[in-house]
Design a protein around this motif. Structure first.
Motif, short mmCIF file in Angstrom:
data_model
loop_
_atom_site.label_atom_id
_atom_site.label_comp_id
_atom_site.label_asym_id
_atom_site.label_seq_id
_atom_site.Cartn_x
_atom_site.Cartn_y
_atom_site.Cartn_z
N THR A 234 0.49 -1.65 -0.05
CA THR A 234 0.02 -0.10 0.16
C THR A 234 0.87 1.35 -0.22
O THR A 234 0.37 2.12 -0.28
CB THR A 234 -0.65 0.59 1.23
OG1 THR A 234 -1.58 -1.26 1.64
CG2 THR A 234 -1.69 1.15 1.51
N TYR B 66 2.14 10.66 -3.10
CA TYR B 66 2.01 11.16 -2.04
C TYR B 66 3.44 11.00 -0.64
O TYR B 66 3.53 9.86 -0.72
CB TYR B 66 0.68 10.40 -1.27
CG TYR B 66 -0.60 10.28 -1.79
CD1 TYR B 66 -1.46 11.79 -1.79
CD2 TYR B 66 -1.38 9.49 -2.92
CE1 TYR B 66 -2.27 12.01 -2.12
CE2 TYR B 66 -2.58 9.50 -3.54
CZ TYR B 66 -2.82 11.33 -3.92
OH TYR B 66 -4.13 11.79 -4.13
N PRO B 67 3.01 11.92 -0.04
CA PRO B 67 4.29 11.77 0.65
C PRO B 67 4.20 11.03 1.97
O PRO B 67 4.03 11.65 3.02
CB PRO B 67 4.66 13.11 0.99
CG PRO B 67 3.01 13.54 1.68
CD PRO B 67 2.17 13.10 0.40
N VAL B 68 4.00 9.18 1.79
CA VAL B 68 4.13 8.42 2.65
C VAL B 68 5.35 7.76 3.48
O VAL B 68 6.35 7.71 2.48
CB VAL B 68 2.75 8.32 2.57
CG1 VAL B 68 2.17 8.29 2.55
CG2 VAL B 68 3.12 6.52 1.82
N ARG B 69 5.53 7.70 4.67
CA ARG B 69 6.86 7.08 5.40
C ARG B 69 6.80 5.93 5.50
O ARG B 69 7.03 4.53 5.10
CB ARG B 69 7.35 8.47 6.69
CG ARG B 69 8.89 6.89 6.68
CD ARG B 69 9.31 8.61 6.68
NE ARG B 69 8.83 8.57 8.93
CZ ARG B 69 8.59 8.43 9.78
NH1 ARG B 69 9.57 6.46 9.75
NH2 ARG B 69 8.29 7.89 10.37
N GLU B 70 5.20 5.70 5.90
CA GLU B 70 5.20 4.20 6.51
C GLU B 70 3.89 3.47 6.42
O GLU B 70 2.90 5.16 6.69
CB GLU B 70 5.77 3.92 8.07
CG GLU B 70 5.38 2.27 8.98
CD GLU B 70 5.86 2.43 10.09
OE1 GLU B 70 7.33 2.79 10.40
OE2 GLU B 70 4.99 2.33 11.27
N VAL B 71 3.04 2.40 6.18
CA VAL B 71 1.53 2.01 6.45
C VAL B 71 1.66 0.60 7.07
O VAL B 71 2.88 0.02 6.66
CB VAL B 71 1.38 1.66 4.55
CG1 VAL B 71 -0.60 1.66 5.00
CG2 VAL B 71 1.21 3.16 4.24
N ARG B 72 0.92 0.74 8.30
CA ARG B 72 0.73 -0.62 8.90
C ARG B 72 -0.22 -0.93 8.60
O ARG B 72 -1.78 0.25 8.62
CB ARG B 72 1.01 -0.56 10.54
CG ARG B 72 3.05 0.01 10.35
CD ARG B 72 3.55 -0.89 9.90
NE ARG B 72 3.86 -2.32 11.27
CZ ARG B 72 4.52 -3.23 10.92
NH1 ARG B 72 5.72 -2.75 10.68
NH2 ARG B 72 4.13 -4.00 12.71
N SER C 199 2.72 1.55 -3.39
CA SER C 199 1.33 2.62 -4.57
C SER C 199 1.13 3.98 -4.45
O SER C 199 0.43 4.24 -4.91
CB SER C 199 -0.26 1.67 -3.99
OG SER C 199 0.09 0.15 -4.34
N LEU C 200 0.87 3.76 -3.10
CA LEU C 200 0.40 5.19 -2.57
C LEU C 200 1.93 6.39 -2.91
O LEU C 200 1.85 7.41 -3.78
CB LEU C 200 0.01 5.99 -0.97
CG LEU C 200 -1.29 5.42 -0.86
CD1 LEU C 200 -0.97 5.04 0.81
CD2 LEU C 200 -2.58 6.00 -0.55
#
Lengths: 83, 83
Positions: free
Chosen positions: A23, A32-38, A26-27
């Motif tokens: 995820t 998108y400025p994402v660093r972590e997804v749990r 994909s982001l």
């Protein structure tokens, strides 16, 4: 009486989360400025019990026997009477 | 600044939930008095944004573009600054 339990099962810290990783990637591809997804899972369970205490004991057991994997998962839950 | 978003994606009422159904059946086989199980998913996302408003706007977009299926999913989220 009927009770509603809301059980959240998440990976213990340090355990890899392939779905969260996918995820996140994909982001990032969508910029998108994402660093972590749990990712974790919530079970909303309607059950029959004679008291809130009994409902909580049943849900605790369900977590240990089926809903969570004791090696890799943490879980939390709350139970309330169904109105 | 970094923000943490907690996004919960659940099936809209009336949409069938095969994973919840399977979980319910497994719990019933173990003799638990359950009437219904619905499963939803929680994404815990760490992202970069210049303000809480920007972080919320980004998460709203992520939900619409990737995390939730507008035909069958509802979503809710909250965003807070990462300490």
């Amino acid at each position: 009486m009927e009770y509603i339990a809301r059980v959240e099962v998440s990976l213990k810290p340090g355990h890899s989360d392939p779905e969260g990783e996918t995820t996140k990637n994909s982001l990032k591809e969508l910029n998108y400025p994402v660093r972590e997804v749990r990712v974790s899972k919530v079970y909303r369970i309607i059950l029959e019990a004679s008291s809130a205490e009994e409902a909580e004991a049943l849900v605790e057991e369900m977590c240990q026997r089926l809903l969570a994997n004791p090696v890799k998962d943490d879980y939390t839950f709350k139970v309330e009477e169904k109105i």
